[in-house]
Scaffold this active site. Structure first.
Site, PDB file in Angstrom:
ATOM      1  N   ASP A 128     -13.137  -2.817   0.413  1.00 53.74           N
ATOM      2  CA  ASP A 128     -12.466  -2.003   1.435  1.00 53.74           C
ATOM      3  C   ASP A 128     -13.348  -1.755   2.657  1.00 53.74           C
ATOM      4  O   ASP A 128     -13.067  -0.868   3.464  1.00 53.74           O
ATOM      5  CB  ASP A 128     -11.960  -0.672   0.881  1.00 53.74           C
ATOM      6  CG  ASP A 128     -10.946  -0.015   1.807  1.00 53.74           C
ATOM      7  OD1 ASP A 128     -10.210  -0.756   2.493  1.00 53.74           O
ATOM      8  OD2 ASP A 128     -10.898   1.225   1.879  1.00 53.74           O
ATOM      9  N   TYR A 183       0.865  -1.187   0.000  1.00 54.11           N
ATOM     10  CA  TYR A 183       0.000   0.000   0.000  1.00 54.11           C
ATOM     11  C   TYR A 183       0.893   1.225   0.000  1.00 54.11           C
ATOM     12  O   TYR A 183       1.670   1.442   0.939  1.00 54.11           O
ATOM     13  CB  TYR A 183      -0.920  -0.005   1.228  1.00 54.11           C
ATOM     14  CG  TYR A 183      -2.007   1.055   1.171  1.00 54.11           C
ATOM     15  CD1 TYR A 183      -2.484   1.554  -0.042  1.00 54.11           C
ATOM     16  CD2 TYR A 183      -2.596   1.550   2.332  1.00 54.11           C
ATOM     17  CE1 TYR A 183      -3.490   2.507  -0.091  1.00 54.11           C
ATOM     18  CE2 TYR A 183      -3.607   2.507   2.294  1.00 54.11           C
ATOM     19  CZ  TYR A 183      -4.047   2.983   1.070  1.00 54.11           C
ATOM     20  OH  TYR A 183      -5.042   3.934   1.012  1.00 54.11           O
TER      21      TYR A 183
HETATM   22  C1  0GY Z   1      -7.419   0.739   3.209  1.00 52.86           C
HETATM   23  C2  0GY Z   1      -7.077   2.137   3.322  1.00 52.86           C
HETATM   24  C3  0GY Z   1      -6.692   2.825   4.405  1.00 52.86           C
HETATM   25  C4  0GY Z   1      -6.368   2.285   5.686  1.00 52.86           C
HETATM   26  C5  0GY Z   1      -5.763   1.125   5.930  1.00 52.86           C
HETATM   27  O1  0GY Z   1      -4.840  -0.476   7.304  1.00 52.86           O
HETATM   28  C6  0GY Z   1      -5.326   0.651   7.253  1.00 52.86           C
HETATM   29  O2  0GY Z   1      -5.447   1.386   8.224  1.00 52.86           O
HETATM   30  O3  0GY Z   1      -5.490   0.303   4.946  1.00 52.86           O
HETATM   31  C7  0GY Z   1      -6.574   4.278   4.240  1.00 52.86           C
HETATM   32  O4  0GY Z   1      -6.737   5.014   5.234  1.00 52.86           O
HETATM   33  O5  0GY Z   1      -6.317   4.737   3.089  1.00 52.86           O
HETATM   34  O6  0GY Z   1      -7.076   0.094   2.248  1.00 52.86           O
HETATM   35  O7  0GY Z   1      -8.040   0.175   4.089  1.00 52.86           O
END
Ligand code: 0GY
Length: 306
Positions: A258, A159
């Site tokens: 998501d 990510y």
């Molecule tokens: C997603 C996006 C987000 C958060 C997380 O693990 C997480 O806290 O992935 C975000 O805030 O962009 O993919 O869940």
């Protein structure tokens, strides 16, 4: 058992009443990007977290799965739980084989712990480079983790923000496992889908064993959820990006909701509309079957793949 702490101000809860999608998902469709948050009383959030979400536990996730016509889930460890994978593992175990997990682990994770996670249904780890979500991890630590998980046949979920790809690409290419990129590498959708930035991302995908999640239009969109001409066509500015990925990499694309949609403060998507976004980006039944069923089955349930 711990005392629940209040959620981050401005945090939006998941949609209380998602609509029924007009598009019927094919049998065997997999949601490859969803999370569980707590519930806090059973699974406290990590002290090092950057946000405190609402509760979004497995029962609610499985109810949404059934409402939307999803067959199976891949539950991705969210940063609010740090490297304590208990809530995710509990959900994967409770799914009765209908979920896989993606974990967060530290470089000193033992072989025994990895085997325990594998037996529970975990098939990968997530490396997060988004600064508002995590403190940076040294690349050497991440390389050590990747080396430990490679023999299990797991992959690394990445990510990152699109602006950071140029400086990260060589490191990603050095990793010894397949890579799965969240949310199409977060393109800036105000730029052209055939412009240099997104083309660079697609060259990165083309050069390696890289898979792409065509997910999170609600997070990438600037135009937002407004339905066009009264039809269920939301997030239209994201469509050219997603369509390009699906058409160029039909055998390496994945889809996900998501849910419970962390860190959204302007609007909370209707998950039914997110399903209706799919036919806009995968325009034939063949592309949709690969995106929703064949590809995720090959990656997460390879014994069953056609
Ligand atoms: C997603 C996006 C987000 C958060 C997380 O693990 C997480 O806290 O992935 C975000 O805030 O962009 O993919 O869940």
């Amino acid at each position: 058992m711990s005392t629940p702490v209040p959620k981050t101000p401005g945090w939006l809860d998941w949609h209380p009443d998602p609509s029924t999608p007009a598009f019927r998902l094919p049998p065997g469709a997999v949601d490859t990007h969803c999370h569980v948050f707590g519930p806090q009383r059973a699974f406290p959030f990590a002290p090092e977290r950057k946000y405190t979400p609402c509760d979004g536990g497995k029962d609610r996730l499985f109810a949404l799965r059934d409402h939307l016509g999803i067959a199976r889930n891949v539950i991705v460890q969210a940063t609010c739980h740090g490297a304590d994978n208990s809530a995710m593992v509990d959900a994967v175990r409770a799914s009765g084989g209908r979920a896989r997990g993606i974990a967060t682990v530290r470089p000193d994770v033992t072989e025994g712990e990895l085997k325990r996670l594998d037996a529970a249904g975990v098939r990968g780890v997530r490396f997060n480079f988004v600064r508002r979500l995590v403190d940076a991890s040294p690349h050497d630590d991440l390389s050590a983790i990747a080396k430990k998980i490679a023999p299990l046949g797991w992959h690394v979920v990445l990510y990152f923000e699109s602006a950071d790809l140029p400086e990260l690409a060589d490191f990603f290419a050095s990793l010894p496992t397949p890579l799965v990129v969240d949310h199409m590498g977060r393109p800036d959708v105000t730029r052209p889908a055939d412009g240099p930035e997104f083309s660079r991302f697609l060259r990165f995908v083309d050069a390696g064993d890289v898979w792409v999640k065509v997910s999170c239009p609600e997070r990438l969109s600037v135009t937002g959820p407004a339905a066009r001409d009264g039809e269920r066509h939301p997030y239209t500015d994201v469509v050219p990006f997603a369509r390009r990925v699906v058409e160029e990499f039909g055998d390496r694309v994945l889809w996900g909701t998501d849910w419970p949609h962390p860190n959204l403060t302007d609007h909370m998507p209707d998950d039914g509309l997110l399903v209706d976004h799919i036919p806009q980006v995968a325009v034939s039944a063949d592309l949709r079957r690969r995106l929703l069923v064949d590809n995720p089955t090959r990656l997460y349930w390879p014994g069953e793949a056609a």
